[in-house]
Scaffold this active site. Structure first.
Site, PDB file in Angstrom:
ATOM      1  N   GLY A  38      19.334 -29.203  -8.847  1.00  0.00           N
ATOM      2  CA  GLY A  38      17.953 -29.411  -8.890  1.00  0.00           C
ATOM      3  C   GLY A  38      17.489 -29.284  -7.041  1.00  0.00           C
ATOM      4  N   HIS A  89      16.069 -38.001  -9.928  1.00  0.00           N
ATOM      5  CA  HIS A  89      16.381 -37.828  -8.396  1.00  0.00           C
ATOM      6  C   HIS A  89      15.259 -36.661  -7.901  1.00  0.00           C
ATOM      7  CE1 HIS A  89      19.610 -36.502  -5.425  1.00  0.00           C
ATOM      8  NE2 HIS A  89      18.668 -35.591  -5.235  1.00  0.00           N
ATOM      9  N   GLU A  90      14.890 -35.777  -8.559  1.00  0.00           N
ATOM     10  CA  GLU A  90      13.929 -34.699  -7.910  1.00  0.00           C
ATOM     11  C   GLU A  90      12.826 -35.280  -7.884  1.00  0.00           C
ATOM     12  OE1 GLU A  90      15.120 -32.504  -6.677  1.00  0.00           O
ATOM     13  OE2 GLU A  90      17.090 -32.642  -7.648  1.00  0.00           O
ATOM     14  N   CYS A 133      23.040 -34.571  -2.988  1.00  0.00           N
ATOM     15  CA  CYS A 133      21.875 -33.939  -2.599  1.00  0.00           C
ATOM     16  C   CYS A 133      21.971 -33.016  -1.639  1.00  0.00           C
ATOM     17  CB  CYS A 133      20.831 -35.189  -2.048  1.00  0.00           C
ATOM     18  SG  CYS A 133      19.014 -34.490  -1.757  1.00  0.00           S
ATOM     19  N   LEU A 134      21.132 -31.830  -1.905  1.00  0.00           N
ATOM     20  CA  LEU A 134      21.519 -30.603  -0.890  1.00  0.00           C
ATOM     21  C   LEU A 134      20.887 -31.160   0.525  1.00  0.00           C
ATOM     22  CD1 LEU A 134      20.321 -27.827  -3.286  1.00  0.00           C
ATOM     23  CD2 LEU A 134      22.584 -28.269  -2.455  1.00  0.00           C
ATOM     24  N   HIS A 164      12.166 -37.244  -4.726  1.00  0.00           N
ATOM     25  CA  HIS A 164      11.999 -36.331  -3.673  1.00  0.00           C
ATOM     26  C   HIS A 164      10.347 -36.351  -3.378  1.00  0.00           C
ATOM     27  CE1 HIS A 164      15.619 -35.007  -1.979  1.00  0.00           C
ATOM     28  NE2 HIS A 164      16.267 -34.697  -2.877  1.00  0.00           N
ATOM     29  N   GLN A 166      12.192 -30.417   0.095  1.00  0.00           N
ATOM     30  CA  GLN A 166      13.348 -29.841   0.677  1.00  0.00           C
ATOM     31  C   GLN A 166      13.192 -28.423   1.256  1.00  0.00           C
ATOM     32  OE1 GLN A 166      15.648 -31.122  -3.266  1.00  0.00           O
ATOM     33  NE2 GLN A 166      17.119 -31.586  -1.527  1.00  0.00           N
TER      34      GLN A 166
END
Ligand code: NI
Length: 176
Positions: A50, A139-140, A97-98, A143, A55
């Protein structure tokens, strides 16, 4: 990925863009569709399941996700996604998470959610998600509200993860 998709650098903590509330997309244009393709390419390249627009330093309410198996990809492109209902039942899954490289923690969230969003053609869609997909979409969407998975765990664990990630980023910066 479309031939024209390009990879975009992924923003890491503690960049303030990750803490901003992203703005809704008012008009879906070719630029929006290009961004979705670029974000999908960037997510697959990372690799991740995701990615949210903040991000990649774009504070707009746009996410991409693919929680499918390798042989069975299932790409979602969502504009202005909103959770419209969630289960009382919670479940715990390990998340990463990236933007917080190489760190994971168990996060408790509603086990099932229903999400309404616009697709890349501006058509209203809904998704009923369970399991990994439910955790991923929450989660996304977090963000887009400036929230990171570490905000769902104890302060002690959060500080430990963030300290560790800063240290590793400092070390890799000084060895380059
Ligand atoms: Ni993330």
């Amino acid at each position: 990925m479309p031939a024209t998709a390009k990879l975009i650098p992924i923003i890491k903590v503690p960049d303030p863009v990750l803490r901003k509330v992203a703005t809704s997309v008012a008009e879906i244009t070719d630029g929006t569709r290009q961004l979705l393709d670029d974000m999908a390419a960037t997510m697959y390249d990372a690799p991740g399941i995701g990615l949210a627009a903040p991000q990649v330093n774009i504070s707009q309410r746009i996410i991409v996700m693919d929680c499918g198996k390798d042989e069975n990809p299932e790409l979602f492109k969502m504009i202005n996604p909103e959770i419209i209902s969630q289960s009382d039942v919670l479940s715990v899954l390990e998340e990463g998470c990236l933007s917080i490289p190489d760190q994971t923690a168990d996060v408790e969230r509603p086990a099932e959610v229903e999400v309404r969003y616009l697709d890349e053609n501006g058509k209203s869609q809904s998704l009923f998600a369970t399991g990994l997909l439910a955790a991923c979409v929450q989660h996304e969407i977090d963000h887009l509200n400036g929230v990171l998975f570490v905000d769902h765990i104890s302060r002690l664990k959060r500080d430990m993860i963030l300290r560790r990630v800063m240290k590793e980023m400092r070390q890799s910066a000084s060895s380059n």
